[in-house]
Motif scaffolding. Structure first.
Motif, PDB file in Angstrom:
ATOM      1  N   SER A   1      10.141  -6.549  -9.399  1.00 37.90           N
ATOM      2  CA  SER A   1      11.168  -6.054  -8.478  1.00 37.90           C
ATOM      3  C   SER A   1      10.573  -5.775  -7.104  1.00 37.90           C
ATOM      4  O   SER A   1       9.485  -5.206  -6.988  1.00 37.90           O
ATOM      5  CB  SER A   1      11.793  -4.776  -9.037  1.00 37.90           C
ATOM      6  N   ASN A   2      11.293  -6.173  -6.079  1.00 36.05           N
ATOM      7  CA  ASN A   2      10.857  -5.894  -4.708  1.00 36.05           C
ATOM      8  C   ASN A   2      11.341  -4.522  -4.245  1.00 36.05           C
ATOM      9  O   ASN A   2      10.991  -4.082  -3.159  1.00 36.05           O
ATOM     10  CB  ASN A   2      11.409  -6.951  -3.753  1.00 36.05           C
ATOM     11  N   PHE A   3      12.167  -3.876  -5.039  1.00 38.12           N
ATOM     12  CA  PHE A   3      12.809  -2.643  -4.600  1.00 38.12           C
ATOM     13  C   PHE A   3      12.351  -1.412  -5.383  1.00 38.12           C
ATOM     14  O   PHE A   3      12.455  -0.294  -4.892  1.00 38.12           O
ATOM     15  CB  PHE A   3      14.332  -2.785  -4.692  1.00 38.12           C
ATOM     16  N   ILE A   4      11.916  -1.611  -6.603  1.00 40.39           N
ATOM     17  CA  ILE A   4      11.419  -0.481  -7.400  1.00 40.39           C
ATOM     18  C   ILE A   4       9.985  -0.790  -7.810  1.00 40.39           C
ATOM     19  O   ILE A   4       9.721  -1.790  -8.486  1.00 40.39           O
ATOM     20  CB  ILE A   4      12.292  -0.226  -8.646  1.00 40.39           C
ATOM     21  N   TYR A   5       9.077   0.057  -7.375  1.00 41.33           N
ATOM     22  CA  TYR A   5       7.673  -0.123  -7.726  1.00 41.33           C
ATOM     23  C   TYR A   5       7.272   0.980  -8.705  1.00 41.33           C
ATOM     24  O   TYR A   5       7.486   2.153  -8.443  1.00 41.33           O
ATOM     25  CB  TYR A   5       6.795  -0.066  -6.460  1.00 41.33           C
TER      26      TYR A   5
END
Lengths: 168, 67
Positions: free
Chosen positions: A46-50
């Motif tokens: 995911s690019n939004f949740i790390y």
């Protein structure tokens, strides 16, 4: 079709594609609909949740992340200072240990925590946070998953999916 | 690109013009997105892989250099 026509078409197509991408990016940044939803299967794509991190406290199994020590954190992209955040977590907590999900507030060690019910099987739990005054640096909000006593035992907290829905 | 050149029977000079235009456009776009991302963290990088964009820019730069 001669070369000058071809070059003109190529220029128009390139500029149109660039303009379309810019419009798309500004549209995403502005969150026109007032709701931004980001979700992840916690496979790191995911690019939004790390997260969850630090990586030494987690084990990745097929489709599931085992939390072996606590606390662990999630960084969630938040293009605005939203009013509320609805966090939906799919997890399994077989242990009798109490787990908490929280959001970071301004301050050195300041989290607003909400208790997660124990569950012998995977369950989806939705928690609403007031994030109007939450900590937000570089368009990132931090969430915490804590489970006191987890590191001292062989018990694991399993998480499968996380979804964060922000409301303006 | 090769198919494109053969289909339109482009000369070396014409190919160079196209490659130069693509290089300039990609470079300007990469620069624009990078600067925007600097002032609004996550604005572009969450949606576009800027490394790939830079790689494409470099490819066209090298193509232009060897043509």
């Amino acid at each position: 079709m001669n070369f000058s026509q071809l070059l003109r078409i190529l220029k128009i197509a390139t500029i149109a594609a660039g303009a379309a991408l810019l419009i798309f990016l500004f549209w995403q940044k502005a969150v026109i609909g007032g709701v931004a939803t980001y979700s992840t299967r916690l496979n790191g794509e995911s690019n939004f949740i790390y997260g969850p991190y630090p990586i030494g406290r987690v084990e990745r199994a097929s489709g599931v992340v085992n939390i072996k020590d606590e606390p662990v954190y999630f960084d969630v992209y938040a293009p605005w200072q939203f009013k509320t955040a609805n966090v939906k977590l799919t997890y399994k907590n077989e242990s009798k240990l109490t787990a908490y999900l929280g959001v970071k507030l301004p301050g050195e060690w300041n989290f607003y925590l909400v208790e997660l019910p124990t569950s012998a099987d995977f369950r989806e739990q939705s928690i609403e946070f007031d994030v109007a005054n939450a900590w937000r640096v570089d368009n990132v909000m931090k969430f915490i998953l804590a489970c006191s006593g987890l590191g001292e035992s062989e018990k694991r907290l399993k998480i499968e999916k996380m979804e964060v829905k922000f409301f303006k | 690109m090769a198919i494109f050149i053969m289909r339109f029977r482009l000369s070396t000079e014409q190919t160079k013009q196209i490659v130069s235009f693509l290089f300039k456009s990609l470079f300007v776009f990469w620069l624009l997105l990078s600067v925007l991302d600097l002032f609004m963290p996550g604005f572009a990088i969450r949606y576009v892989n800027l490394n790939y964009l830079l790689l494409a820019t470099g490819t066209f730069f090298l193509l232009g250099l060897f043509l």
